[in-house]
Design a protein around this motif. Structure first.
Motif, mmCIF file in Angstrom:
data_model
loop_
_atom_site.group_PDB
_atom_site.id
_atom_site.type_symbol
_atom_site.label_atom_id
_atom_site.label_comp_id
_atom_site.label_asym_id
_atom_site.label_seq_id
_atom_site.Cartn_x
_atom_site.Cartn_y
_atom_site.Cartn_z
ATOM 1 N N PRO A 109 -21.798 -49.599 30.278
ATOM 2 C CA PRO A 109 -21.246 -51.095 31.040
ATOM 3 C C PRO A 109 -22.175 -51.042 31.893
ATOM 4 O O PRO A 109 -23.428 -52.091 32.392
ATOM 5 C CB PRO A 109 -20.119 -51.483 30.802
ATOM 6 N N ALA A 110 -22.169 -50.127 32.851
ATOM 7 C CA ALA A 110 -22.930 -49.782 34.289
ATOM 8 C C ALA A 110 -24.110 -49.408 34.268
ATOM 9 O O ALA A 110 -25.110 -50.001 34.933
ATOM 10 C CB ALA A 110 -22.622 -48.697 35.191
ATOM 11 N N TYR A 111 -24.392 -49.000 33.367
ATOM 12 C CA TYR A 111 -26.013 -48.474 33.011
ATOM 13 C C TYR A 111 -26.941 -49.591 32.439
ATOM 14 O O TYR A 111 -28.230 -50.059 33.077
ATOM 15 C CB TYR A 111 -26.253 -47.623 32.051
ATOM 16 N N ARG A 112 -25.835 -50.591 31.643
ATOM 17 C CA ARG A 112 -26.104 -51.993 31.273
ATOM 18 C C ARG A 112 -26.669 -52.617 32.236
ATOM 19 O O ARG A 112 -27.732 -53.131 32.013
ATOM 20 C CB ARG A 112 -25.411 -52.217 30.126
ATOM 21 N N ARG A 113 -25.662 -53.017 33.089
ATOM 22 C CA ARG A 113 -26.229 -53.653 34.658
ATOM 23 C C ARG A 113 -27.341 -52.798 35.058
ATOM 24 O O ARG A 113 -27.931 -54.444 35.816
ATOM 25 C CB ARG A 113 -25.339 -53.074 35.709
ATOM 26 N N LEU A 114 -27.154 -52.035 35.225
ATOM 27 C CA LEU A 114 -28.841 -51.162 36.215
ATOM 28 C C LEU A 114 -29.613 -52.043 35.339
ATOM 29 O O LEU A 114 -31.245 -52.165 35.817
ATOM 30 C CB LEU A 114 -28.443 -50.206 35.855
ATOM 31 N N VAL A 115 -29.615 -51.829 34.002
ATOM 32 C CA VAL A 115 -31.358 -52.822 33.708
ATOM 33 C C VAL A 115 -31.152 -53.678 33.727
ATOM 34 O O VAL A 115 -32.506 -54.099 34.196
ATOM 35 C CB VAL A 115 -30.881 -52.224 31.529
ATOM 36 N N GLU A 116 -30.424 -54.305 33.488
ATOM 37 C CA GLU A 116 -29.940 -56.241 33.655
ATOM 38 C C GLU A 116 -30.853 -56.449 35.136
ATOM 39 O O GLU A 116 -31.520 -57.140 35.572
ATOM 40 C CB GLU A 116 -28.985 -57.367 34.202
ATOM 41 N N LEU A 117 -30.267 -55.252 36.089
ATOM 42 C CA LEU A 117 -30.604 -55.777 37.672
ATOM 43 C C LEU A 117 -32.002 -55.042 37.606
ATOM 44 O O LEU A 117 -33.294 -55.582 38.395
ATOM 45 C CB LEU A 117 -30.239 -54.512 38.229
ATOM 46 N N ALA A 118 -33.237 -54.203 36.797
ATOM 47 C CA ALA A 118 -34.294 -54.054 37.001
ATOM 48 C C ALA A 118 -35.018 -55.509 36.517
ATOM 49 O O ALA A 118 -36.054 -55.600 37.060
ATOM 50 C CB ALA A 118 -35.022 -52.661 35.968
ATOM 51 N N ASP A 119 -34.650 -55.813 35.500
ATOM 52 C CA ASP A 119 -34.700 -57.050 35.133
ATOM 53 C C ASP A 119 -35.178 -58.388 35.599
ATOM 54 O O ASP A 119 -35.843 -58.858 35.714
ATOM 55 C CB ASP A 119 -34.516 -57.784 33.310
ATOM 56 N N THR A 120 -34.234 -58.264 36.550
ATOM 57 C CA THR A 120 -34.208 -59.548 37.393
ATOM 58 C C THR A 120 -35.306 -59.401 38.239
ATOM 59 O O THR A 120 -36.301 -59.883 38.773
ATOM 60 C CB THR A 120 -33.140 -59.726 38.478
ATOM 61 N N LEU A 121 -34.962 -58.233 39.269
ATOM 62 C CA LEU A 121 -36.225 -57.456 40.141
ATOM 63 C C LEU A 121 -37.853 -57.751 40.036
ATOM 64 O O LEU A 121 -38.550 -58.538 39.975
ATOM 65 C CB LEU A 121 -36.066 -56.333 40.567
ATOM 66 N N PHE A 122 -37.985 -56.932 38.738
ATOM 67 C CA PHE A 122 -39.453 -57.121 38.575
ATOM 68 C C PHE A 122 -39.702 -58.463 37.498
ATOM 69 O O PHE A 122 -40.671 -58.678 37.561
ATOM 70 C CB PHE A 122 -39.096 -55.708 36.598
ATOM 71 N N GLY A 123 -38.794 -59.239 37.186
ATOM 72 C CA GLY A 123 -38.856 -61.191 36.724
ATOM 73 C C GLY A 123 -39.785 -61.201 38.118
ATOM 74 O O GLY A 123 -40.404 -61.848 37.710
ATOM 75 N N LEU A 124 -38.586 -61.341 39.056
ATOM 76 C CA LEU A 124 -39.335 -61.164 40.293
ATOM 77 C C LEU A 124 -40.913 -60.876 41.191
ATOM 78 O O LEU A 124 -41.649 -62.137 41.115
ATOM 79 C CB LEU A 124 -38.157 -61.624 41.584
ATOM 80 N N LEU A 153 -35.853 -45.689 34.925
ATOM 81 C CA LEU A 153 -35.428 -44.837 33.508
ATOM 82 C C LEU A 153 -35.337 -45.690 32.460
ATOM 83 O O LEU A 153 -35.646 -46.568 31.427
ATOM 84 C CB LEU A 153 -34.196 -43.661 33.630
ATOM 85 N N PRO A 154 -34.204 -47.248 33.224
ATOM 86 C CA PRO A 154 -34.513 -48.061 32.526
ATOM 87 C C PRO A 154 -35.284 -49.308 32.014
ATOM 88 O O PRO A 154 -34.867 -49.920 31.526
ATOM 89 C CB PRO A 154 -32.872 -48.815 34.095
ATOM 90 N N LEU A 155 -36.467 -48.425 32.240
ATOM 91 C CA LEU A 155 -37.581 -49.307 32.374
ATOM 92 C C LEU A 155 -38.289 -49.010 30.827
ATOM 93 O O LEU A 155 -38.560 -49.831 30.331
ATOM 94 C CB LEU A 155 -38.780 -49.628 33.338
ATOM 95 N N ALA A 156 -37.354 -47.544 30.644
ATOM 96 C CA ALA A 156 -38.021 -47.115 29.538
ATOM 97 C C ALA A 156 -37.098 -47.750 28.293
ATOM 98 O O ALA A 156 -37.999 -47.762 27.121
ATOM 99 C CB ALA A 156 -37.592 -45.980 29.085
#
Length: 533
Positions: free
Chosen positions: A110-125, A199-202
């Motif tokens: 679950p924590a890793y999933r949140r890291l992926v979601e954070l990556a999506d938020t930042l790169f979306g910005l 890695l989360p962006l992969a």
């Protein structure tokens, strides 16, 4: 008449730019100093018939460009984005499928999933900017977003801090830190927080290898360029760049028609002088500046503000050529795996490298190259990091080989296999080899991937790849988004050139190009093998 374009540097970014420009009607010539194009995309055929990769390996970052350009390259997909094998037999596998990865990470899922979601938020910005934003612009934009201040703190923290605040498993932490350090900056360095997302962006896209080796990409780009009327000249080192001020300079076997004072002029080592309306330099900015005879104060000021090699990191690749495949302790042999003795090695190793020493316990990427039908031998590819400037003297071919042998023996120990079984040859490339092949000092990025040289500050003041000289444009590893096999800067510079010198391209088109380039670029850091161009 269509515009004439000279691209200086025949690496993959230069070739991508050349294909796009030629297909748009430009008369394009690529000048490559080496005997073959490709730069860090470097594949050889060993005397035994075995195909040997000496440079780039994973092609996930460049797949979209290859498909968009309809290159004649066949790719094989594999489900593992990156695997990690530790000496005690522990493995951590990050699949392209996020749900599969989350399940296997157990309590950290679950924590890793949140890291992926954070990556999506930042790169979306980041994707909302028409051109790569500077960190100052990112900070200003985040100031208006809920929790934006915390998100910007993530960027300025170290990648190690971001990872350790998210995950508890030391093996998973080491995996993300190792991937983050592909930016050629230690994960413990401040301002590397962005790289915690490599890695989360992969996830969500395929990981691929080209059939026939990485040179299939170069061959496909060259064929596409020639089909569009362009050409590649090899063994053509450039010694001067300047504004064209006289008529009659030879271009492509003909005469330049731009007239005095128009376009750029390129002089080769053999004395040949070529002129064109546009010159695209894919060399590093310091090298471009050293070749330039025009004043160009803004470009030179940017050059003086840059730095490279502060963390003393370079790379060492070794291909073990053997008479038969050596069994590896994982099933997906098309994927990149990492051999790491223990989690703490990543942190300690970068400290040793900073001091100019070889890591006591070096980690390595490991890959098994597919061979053509009828070839009975095998090639196992290793890639590790070494000091750019060794404390005990300069790199030589002999020192590279000794370091390569040491790496092979250590990885054999970590994997519990004998990589020397059936040994035919070791093919080694280190800092000296790379400096000779693609120029520079052997550092793969031209610039350190620190926060002051990222995004719109790579190159400072030249985020749109233009210069104050209307005929000169920038691309390659020294420009945004940096090293890696993505074709992002090659695509971006072609878009900029085709937009015209005075009017930027439509915002929506630039937005699409920058979003694709940014995401591909950061994904491609994990496959970065010598982005010196």
């Amino acid at each position: 008449m269509s515009r004439s374009v000279i691209v200086v540097g025949g690496g993959h970014n230069g070739l991508v730019a050349a294909v796009r420009l030629a297909r748009a009607g430009c008369r394009v010539t690529v000048l490559e100093q080496g005997v073959e194009p490709g730069g860090c995309v470097w594949t050889e055929t060993h005397r035994s018939g075995v195909v040997v990769e000496r440079g780039a390996w994973e092609h996930a970052g460049v797949l979209a460009v290859a498909r968009e350009l309809e290159l004649d390259v066949d790719y094989v997909e594999h489900p593992v984005a990156a695997g990690f094998h530790f000496a005690d037999g522990t493995q951590r596998v990050f699949h392209t499928d996020l749900e599969h990865t989350v399940r296997e990470l157990g309590a950290d899922g679950p924590a890793y999933r949140r890291l992926v979601e954070l990556a999506d938020t930042l790169f979306g910005l980041l994707g909302t900017f028409a051109t790569p934003p500077t960190p100052t612009q990112v900070a200003a934009a985040l100031a208006t977003v809920p929790s934006g201040d915390a998100l910007f703190r993530t960027m300025v923290q170290s990648a190690e801090t971001v990872i350790e605040a998210t995950l508890t498993d030391p093996f998973a932490r080491a995996a993300l830190a190792l991937q983050a350090s592909h930016a050629q900056v230690p994960a413990w360095a401040p301002g590397t927080g962005l790289f915690a997302f490599l890695l989360p962006l992969a996830h969500g896209g395929p990981s691929v290898r080209p059939v026939g080796g990485s040179r299939a990409l170069v061959d496909g780009l060259v064929a596409a360029l020639e089909a569009a009327g362009g050409e590649v000249r090899t063994s053509a080192p450039v010694v001067r760049l300047s504004t064209h001020r006289r008529r009659g300079a030879a271009f492509g076997g003909g005469l330049d028609e731009s007239g005095g004072g128009g376009g750029g002029e390129v002089e080769l080592a053999d004395g040949t002088v070529l002129a064109a309306d546009v010159v695209v330099s894919t060399l590093g900015l310091p090298r471009t500046g050293s070749l330039l005879t025009d004043p160009a104060p803004a470009l030179r000021a940017a050059t003086n503000d840059l730095h490279s090699g502060h963390f003393n990191v370079s790379e060492l690749t070794v291909t073990v050529v053997s008479s038969a495949p050596v069994p590896l302790p994982w099933h997906d042999t098309d994927a990149i795996w990492y051999a790491v003795a223990e989690p703490g090695d990543v942190r300690r190793g970068f400290g040793e490298i900073l001091a100019g020493q070889l890591p006591t316990s070096p980690w390595s990427m490991v890959g098994r190259g597919r061979q053509p039908a009828g070839v009975t031998g095998a090639a196992t590819w290793l890639s590790s990091v070494v000091p750019l400037d060794a404390a005990d003297g300069p790199w030589t071919a002999e020192r590279e080989r000794l370091a390569g042998e040491r790496l092979v023996d250590h990885v054999s120990s970590v994997l519990g296999v004998d990589l020397r079984a059936g040994l035919v040859d070791l093919v080694v490339s280190g800092p000296a080899t790379w400096a000779g092949r693609v120029g520079g000092d052997g550092s793969p990025n031209h610039l350190d991937n620190t926060l002051d040289q990222l995004l719109g500050w790579r190159v400072p003041g030249h985020a749109d790849l233009r210069t104050e000289l209307p005929w000169l444009y920038l691309a390659g590893a020294g420009s945004h988004p940096g090293g890696g096999l993505s074709g992002a800067s090659g695509s971006a510079v072609a878009t900029t050139v085709l937009s015209g010198a005075a009017t930027p391209p439509p915002r929506v088109e630039r937005l699409r190009a920058e979003v694709r380039g940014l995401v591909r670029g950061f994904q491609a850091y994990r496959s970065m093998r010598k982005g010196i161009r």
